[in-house]
Design a protein around this motif. Structure first.
Motif, mmCIF file in Angstrom:
data_model
loop_
_atom_site.group_PDB
_atom_site.id
_atom_site.type_symbol
_atom_site.label_atom_id
_atom_site.label_comp_id
_atom_site.label_asym_id
_atom_site.label_seq_id
_atom_site.Cartn_x
_atom_site.Cartn_y
_atom_site.Cartn_z
ATOM 1 N N CYS A 105 0.853 -1.185 0.000
ATOM 2 C CA CYS A 105 0.000 0.000 0.000
ATOM 3 C C CYS A 105 0.890 1.237 0.000
ATOM 4 N N PHE A 106 0.289 2.380 -0.338
ATOM 5 C CA PHE A 106 1.074 3.593 -0.554
ATOM 6 C C PHE A 106 0.532 4.780 0.222
ATOM 7 N N VAL A 107 1.474 5.566 0.739
ATOM 8 C CA VAL A 107 1.184 6.859 1.343
ATOM 9 C C VAL A 107 2.099 7.860 0.661
ATOM 10 N N GLY A 108 1.509 8.897 0.071
ATOM 11 C CA GLY A 108 2.281 9.950 -0.573
ATOM 12 C C GLY A 108 2.229 11.213 0.257
ATOM 13 N N LEU A 109 3.329 11.948 0.288
ATOM 14 C CA LEU A 109 3.316 13.202 1.024
ATOM 15 C C LEU A 109 4.108 14.255 0.280
ATOM 16 N N GLY A 110 3.580 15.459 0.347
ATOM 17 C CA GLY A 110 4.261 16.533 -0.351
ATOM 18 C C GLY A 110 3.528 17.845 -0.208
ATOM 19 N N GLY A 111 3.588 18.637 -1.258
ATOM 20 C CA GLY A 111 2.969 19.957 -1.267
ATOM 21 C C GLY A 111 1.524 19.888 -1.708
ATOM 22 N N MET A 112 1.225 20.608 -2.762
ATOM 23 C CA MET A 112 -0.156 20.796 -3.194
ATOM 24 C C MET A 112 -0.847 19.502 -3.638
ATOM 25 N N PHE A 113 -0.122 18.557 -4.224
ATOM 26 C CA PHE A 113 -0.757 17.354 -4.753
ATOM 27 C C PHE A 113 -0.533 16.110 -3.902
ATOM 28 N N GLY A 114 0.160 16.235 -2.780
ATOM 29 C CA GLY A 114 0.312 15.108 -1.869
ATOM 30 C C GLY A 114 1.020 13.914 -2.469
ATOM 31 N N ALA A 115 1.935 14.152 -3.390
ATOM 32 C CA ALA A 115 2.753 13.093 -4.007
ATOM 33 C C ALA A 115 1.930 12.131 -4.865
#
Length: 193
Positions: A105-115
């Motif tokens: 499973c995946f968790v994305g993190l970042g700025g405006m688009f959340g990876a």
């Protein structure tokens, strides 16, 4: 055991902070999970010949993936994709058994688009490698705003999404294991005479 892959080697990364939060969620659900930290692992990436020849330093990380009941990949966005260290780590892993039939499973993190982009790129890579991809992804936008100084997650929506994903991923991996469709069962079946 499941492993969380903290997908960057950046010092004091938000990725590792989120990974530790996810680890605490699984612990609260009665399951011990470990973190594979790219920052720790990267010193071994270049001490082997690569492509089929693994160093003693890389072997423990490879063994964790090969024996895992599932992988939780936490990835930030770097230049529209995943960090190079994560892709290079993936390139070190045995084909096909590292990901074939392995739940992920995946968790994305970042700025405006959340990876969104790196998660989609990783889905392509893991799909190509025949992993079982859990459909509930979590995208954390503006991650720097939801983390307190001590690294704890302050946003209730994100806490709830991560909890829901963990609960669902536990059921997903257990269903595959019970049906003997997971990677470890497939590998064991291939070893039988």
């Amino acid at each position: 055991m499941k492993y969380i892959i903290a997908g960057t080697d950046r010092p004091d990364s938000n990725t590792l902070k989120i990974s530790k939060h996810i680890q605490s969620i699984y612990q609260s659900l009665g399951e011990a999970v470990e973190i594979i930290d790219m920052k720790e692992m990267k010193s071994h990436l270049h001490d082997d010949i690569h492509y089929g020849k693994t160093s003693a330093g890389m072997q423990p990380y490879i063994d964790k993936v090969l024996g895992s009941d599932g992988l939780i990949v936490v990835v930030p966005e770097y230049n529209g994709s995943m960090p190079g260290v994560l892709k290079y780590f993936i390139d070190h892993l045995k084909f096909p058994e590292s990901f074939e039939y392995r739940p992920v499973c995946f968790v994305g993190l970042g700025g405006m688009f959340g990876a969104l982009r790196p998660v989609e790129h990783l889905q392509q890579v893991f799909g190509y490698r025949n992993a079982f991809i859990f459909p509930e992804r979590v995208f954390i936008m503006n991650v720097h705003k939801i983390l307190a100084a001590d690294g704890s997650v302050q946003d209730e929506l994100i806490k709830n999404l991560l909890m829901k994903q963990a609960q669902g991923f536990q059921k997903f991996t257990e269903a595959l294991k019970t049906s003997k469709l997971d990677a470890n069962a497939v590998i064991a079946q291939k070893k039988k005479p």
